[in-house]
Design a protein around this motif. Structure first.
Motif, PDB file in Angstrom:
ATOM      1  N   GLY A 225      38.517  29.838  50.774  1.00 21.90           N
ATOM      2  CA  GLY A 225      38.343  30.614  49.738  1.00 21.90           C
ATOM      3  C   GLY A 225      38.643  30.184  48.224  1.00 21.90           C
ATOM      4  N   ARG A 228      36.695  30.745  44.035  1.00 21.79           N
ATOM      5  CA  ARG A 228      37.253  31.572  42.947  1.00 21.79           C
ATOM      6  C   ARG A 228      38.719  32.234  42.930  1.00 21.79           C
ATOM      7  N   ILE A 230      42.617  32.940  43.065  1.00 16.24           N
ATOM      8  CA  ILE A 230      43.707  32.170  43.281  1.00 16.24           C
ATOM      9  C   ILE A 230      43.221  30.697  44.221  1.00 16.24           C
ATOM     10  N   ASP A 249      34.177  27.887  51.349  1.00 12.42           N
ATOM     11  CA  ASP A 249      34.037  29.403  51.145  1.00 12.42           C
ATOM     12  C   ASP A 249      32.874  29.722  51.676  1.00 12.42           C
ATOM     13  N   ASP A 272      31.945  30.232  56.884  1.00  6.88           N
ATOM     14  CA  ASP A 272      32.484  31.352  57.234  1.00  6.88           C
ATOM     15  C   ASP A 272      33.588  31.117  58.140  1.00  6.88           C
ATOM     16  N   ILE A 273      35.121  31.256  57.675  1.00  6.43           N
ATOM     17  CA  ILE A 273      36.179  30.925  58.664  1.00  6.43           C
ATOM     18  C   ILE A 273      36.269  31.769  59.954  1.00  6.43           C
ATOM     19  N   ASN A 298      43.737  30.371  52.213  1.00  2.41           N
ATOM     20  CA  ASN A 298      43.938  31.063  51.324  1.00  2.41           C
ATOM     21  C   ASN A 298      43.006  32.303  51.449  1.00  2.41           C
ATOM     22  N   VAL A 348      48.530  32.391  52.836  1.00  3.87           N
ATOM     23  CA  VAL A 348      48.855  33.278  51.965  1.00  3.87           C
ATOM     24  C   VAL A 348      49.198  34.616  52.577  1.00  3.87           C
ATOM     25  N   TYR A 363      45.212  45.511  55.824  1.00  5.69           N
ATOM     26  CA  TYR A 363      45.517  44.482  55.142  1.00  5.69           C
ATOM     27  C   TYR A 363      46.863  44.109  55.309  1.00  5.69           C
ATOM     28  N   LYS A 367      48.693  40.602  56.961  1.00  4.55           N
ATOM     29  CA  LYS A 367      49.410  39.676  56.015  1.00  4.55           C
ATOM     30  C   LYS A 367      50.882  39.750  56.576  1.00  4.55           C
ATOM     31  N   GLY A 394      52.817  39.011  44.665  1.00  2.00           N
ATOM     32  CA  GLY A 394      52.983  40.279  44.240  1.00  2.00           C
ATOM     33  C   GLY A 394      51.790  40.396  43.434  1.00  2.00           C
ATOM     34  N   ILE A 396      49.423  39.668  40.906  1.00  2.00           N
ATOM     35  CA  ILE A 396      48.814  38.592  40.167  1.00  2.00           C
ATOM     36  C   ILE A 396      47.469  38.965  39.416  1.00  2.00           C
ATOM     37  N   THR A 398      44.195  38.686  38.516  1.00  2.00           N
ATOM     38  CA  THR A 398      42.921  38.104  39.096  1.00  2.00           C
ATOM     39  C   THR A 398      41.571  39.157  38.907  1.00  2.00           C
TER      40      THR A 398
HETATM   41  P1  NAD Z   1      39.353  36.713  45.801  1.00  2.00           P
HETATM   42  O1  NAD Z   1      38.648  37.839  46.520  1.00  2.00           O
HETATM   43  O2  NAD Z   1      38.954  36.375  44.304  1.00  2.00           O
HETATM   44  O3  NAD Z   1      38.970  35.151  46.667  1.00  2.00           O
HETATM   45  C1  NAD Z   1      39.041  35.131  48.024  1.00  2.00           C
HETATM   46  C2  NAD Z   1      38.046  34.074  48.286  1.00  2.00           C
HETATM   47  O4  NAD Z   1      37.943  33.950  49.875  1.00  2.00           O
HETATM   48  C3  NAD Z   1      36.629  34.441  47.827  1.00  2.00           C
HETATM   49  O5  NAD Z   1      35.925  33.372  47.146  1.00  2.00           O
HETATM   50  C4  NAD Z   1      35.890  34.737  49.095  1.00  2.00           C
HETATM   51  O6  NAD Z   1      34.468  34.552  49.303  1.00  2.00           O
HETATM   52  C5  NAD Z   1      36.526  33.929  50.223  1.00  2.00           C
HETATM   53  N1  NAD Z   1      36.518  34.444  51.552  1.00  2.00           N
HETATM   54  C6  NAD Z   1      36.374  35.839  52.116  1.00  2.00           C
HETATM   55  N2  NAD Z   1      36.044  35.628  53.391  1.00  2.00           N
HETATM   56  C7  NAD Z   1      35.972  34.570  53.806  1.00  2.00           C
HETATM   57  C8  NAD Z   1      35.523  34.023  54.998  1.00  2.00           C
HETATM   58  N3  NAD Z   1      35.431  34.573  56.032  1.00  2.00           N
HETATM   59  N4  NAD Z   1      35.164  32.546  54.891  1.00  2.00           N
HETATM   60  C9  NAD Z   1      35.379  31.661  53.794  1.00  2.00           C
HETATM   61  N5  NAD Z   1      35.904  32.241  52.491  1.00  2.00           N
HETATM   62  C10 NAD Z   1      36.003  33.606  52.577  1.00  2.00           C
HETATM   63  O7  NAD Z   1      40.903  36.985  46.173  1.00  2.00           O
HETATM   64  P2  NAD Z   1      42.148  36.244  45.494  1.00  2.00           P
HETATM   65  O8  NAD Z   1      42.887  37.398  44.592  1.00  2.00           O
HETATM   66  O9  NAD Z   1      42.040  34.908  44.859  1.00  2.00           O
HETATM   67  O10 NAD Z   1      43.295  36.170  46.716  1.00  2.00           O
HETATM   68  C11 NAD Z   1      43.225  35.098  47.362  1.00  2.00           C
HETATM   69  C12 NAD Z   1      44.349  35.331  48.511  1.00  2.00           C
HETATM   70  O11 NAD Z   1      45.519  35.686  48.009  1.00  2.00           O
HETATM   71  C13 NAD Z   1      43.882  36.237  49.589  1.00  2.00           C
HETATM   72  O12 NAD Z   1      44.584  35.938  50.763  1.00  2.00           O
HETATM   73  C14 NAD Z   1      44.735  37.667  49.109  1.00  2.00           C
HETATM   74  O13 NAD Z   1      44.870  38.426  50.082  1.00  2.00           O
HETATM   75  C15 NAD Z   1      45.979  37.082  48.507  1.00  2.00           C
HETATM   76  N6  NAD Z   1      46.620  37.695  47.634  1.00  2.00           N
HETATM   77  C16 NAD Z   1      46.152  38.067  46.202  1.00  2.00           C
HETATM   78  C17 NAD Z   1      46.942  38.806  45.485  1.00  2.00           C
HETATM   79  C18 NAD Z   1      46.600  39.108  44.220  1.00  2.00           C
HETATM   80  O14 NAD Z   1      47.229  39.702  43.492  1.00  2.00           O
HETATM   81  N7  NAD Z   1      45.310  38.629  43.489  1.00  2.00           N
HETATM   82  C19 NAD Z   1      48.113  39.162  46.003  1.00  2.00           C
HETATM   83  C20 NAD Z   1      48.633  39.008  47.037  1.00  2.00           C
HETATM   84  C21 NAD Z   1      47.833  38.451  48.070  1.00  2.00           C
END
Ligand code: NAD
Length: 457
Positions: A225, A228, A230, A249, A272-273, A298, A348, A363, A367, A394, A396, A398
């Motif tokens: 991931g 983009r 995190i 990704d 695709d994971i 991630n 994550v 979700y 998690k 928590g 973040i 984004t």
């Molecule tokens: P995001 O949606 O901006 O980025 C996630 C990335 O994962 C994307 O680039 C997407 O294309 C990729 N992805 C999705 N499915 C995929 C697959 N099958 N194979 C490969 N890549 C894949 O999300 P983010 O906000 O950067 O979150 C990153 C991680 O942090 C996630 O696991 C999310 O659950 C976790 N998280 C985020 C927050 C927050 O506040 N943003 C809070 C708690 C947890």
């Protein structure tokens, strides 16, 4: 200017005076890590609760080696100033407690510390693992530290953090990377939390000869991931710390993925994971880069629906991406020499997996499942001198949280002890610390990076 208009307002000169007059809550600017920054920006106070303390010696030697001015008396004059001058850290060795009566020593030390701790200062309480005590009075005293720390965190101001380390018997010389993380500005958004060191038996490793400016030098890391959000910041942070980064990704994010990979001088793997061949493809690609030392799970998705309106496809897609894919990749890593001895898996999780969140049953399940995966995998990795840990972010800042309705977004930011959202780099710094070879004694842990968010648990 950030996306957080309220923070920008109360930190402007006019906003500060209005906020002061009408009593609006302040939003402290947090000190964040930059290469070359000293561990602490000023003197430290170091206390011991009992004569049996095991860790003060180790802490003192680290701080004095780094040139930090250390005082044992919390009422000492410091830095050429007075006995009320600000300090950058207050650390108390709370190991060796024999019962609740000993807690008064900790109070006596921390009361002046809480008055003197400066902006983005660090308060760290280091105790024994409660489960290691059979006597009720000893266990009660050890456990009491958690309530003390979580409450003190809610009182801390100006971006200071208060955290608790539990150190297993015999692990007192295996603390260096953890102390460096919790005392430095790398842990800016880790607040009111507890971490256990050395609790999974059989760990081995060393922090001898580590280049602390490039603690990941010579290591190869995969970040899923990474196109983009995190994940892109994790890739950049691992690179900053010296790692070679393989960015993964989905093909649909190929352009953004290529951009991240270029920026970090790494390679891009469109994958695709959840695909059946994903574990094998990941390992083949890593083998071409000389093998793998760090895997950061991630990639994650949300498909929010109330449980009453949920459907099987939506449910399965969340569980597959966020949990099942990680289990399959970990199985492949465990049985392959491509994943090197001393490897690190970091995953994550989320506050939703700990506290739950309306509309997020799938979700939250995924998690929380990740946490179960960490618990069960940690002992399996010991024979490879490897570890697995999780971060639980928590709120973040984004694209995902910026798209929330304004009321939810403001609640997410303001209902935390830091009165603000974290930044992707706060999650990335925590992952980069777990990923270090020197973090060999930290295994099976889940660390919230949430500024002590009040929502949920
Ligand atoms: P995001 O949606 O901006 O980025 C996630 C990335 O994962 C994307 O680039 C997407 O294309 C990729 N992805 C999705 N499915 C995929 C697959 N099958 N194979 C490969 N890549 C894949 O999300 P983010 O906000 O950067 O979150 C990153 C991680 O942090 C996630 O696991 C999310 O659950 C976790 N998280 C985020 C927050 C927050 O506040 N943003 C809070 C708690 C947890």
């Amino acid at each position: 200017m950030s996306n957080d208009w309220y923070s920008d307002f109360v930190n402007s000169s006019i906003g500060r005076s209005i906020a002061g007059t009408v009593g609006l809550p302040p939003v402290p600017r947090l000190r964040r890590y930059e290469p070359g920054q000293p561990l602490l920006s000023g003197p430290a106070l170091l206390g011991t609760a009992t004569a049996d303390g095991r860790v003060a010696k180790v802490v003192r030697s680290l701080l004095t080696d780094l040139g930090v001015e250390v005082h044992d008396d919390p009422n000492s004059a410091v830095g050429g100033g007075s006995s009320t001058s600000k300090v950058a850290a207050g650390i108390v060795d709370a190991t060796g407690l024999s019962g609740p009566g000993d807690l008064a020593e900790i109070q006596a030390f921390l009361t002046p510390v809480m008055r003197r701790i400066g902006p983005s200062g660090r308060v760290l309480v280091i105790g024994d693992v409660p489960a290691g005590a059979t006597a009720p009075a000893v266990r009660a005293a050890r456990r009491a530290l958690e309530g003390l720390v979580r409450s003190a965190a809610k009182e801390a101001r100006y971006g200071a953090t208060v955290n608790l380390l539990h150190v297993a018997d015999g692990a007192e010389n295996d603390l260096e990377s953890t102390l460096r993380f919790f005392l430095s500005s790398r842990s800016a958004f880790v607040h009111g939390q507890r971490l256990d060191v050395g609790t999974v038996p059989g760990f081995s490793g060393s922090s001898q000869g580590v280049d602390w400016d490039k603690p990941l030098a010579g290591r190869t890391a995969v970040v899923t991931g990474a196109a983009r959000g995190i994940g892109a910041t994790v890739a950049a942070t691992l690179r900053r710390d010296g790692a070679t980064v393989i960015c993964i990704d989905v093909p649909a994010s190929g352009d953004a993925l290529a951009r991240t990979a270029n920026e970090v001088g790494g390679s891009a793997l469109q994958l695709d994971i959840t695909a059946d061949h994903a574990p094998a493809t990941l390992l083949e690609h890593a083998q071409r880069h000389g093998g793998l030392d760090v895997v950061v799970h991630n990639a994650g998705i949300t498909r929010d629906k109330l449980l009453a309106n949920q459907d099987r496809d939506r449910w399965n897609s969340v569980i597959d991406v966020n949990l099942t894919s990680q289990l399959k990749i970990n199985d492949a890593l465990l049985s392959s020499d491509v994943f090197h001895r001393g490897g690190r898996i970091v995953t994550v999780s989320s506050m939703a997996g700990i506290a739950g969140n309306r509309g997020q049953t799938a979700y939250g399940a995924s998690k929380a499942g990740v946490i179960g995966m960490v618990d069960a995998t940690a002992p399996l990795l010991v024979e490879k001198d490897a570890t697995i840990n999780a971060v639980a972010p928590g709120f973040i800042e984004t694209a995902m949280t910026n798209a929330m309705p304004v009321g939810t977004r403001e609640a997410g930011r303001r209902l935390s002890s830091m009165t603000q959202g974290g930044l992707p780099v706060d999650v990335a710094e925590t992952i980069a610390w777990f990923a270090q070879g020197a973090s060999y004694a930290v295994n099976g842990q889940v660390l919230r990076v949430d500024g002590q968010n009040y929502l949920g648990a």
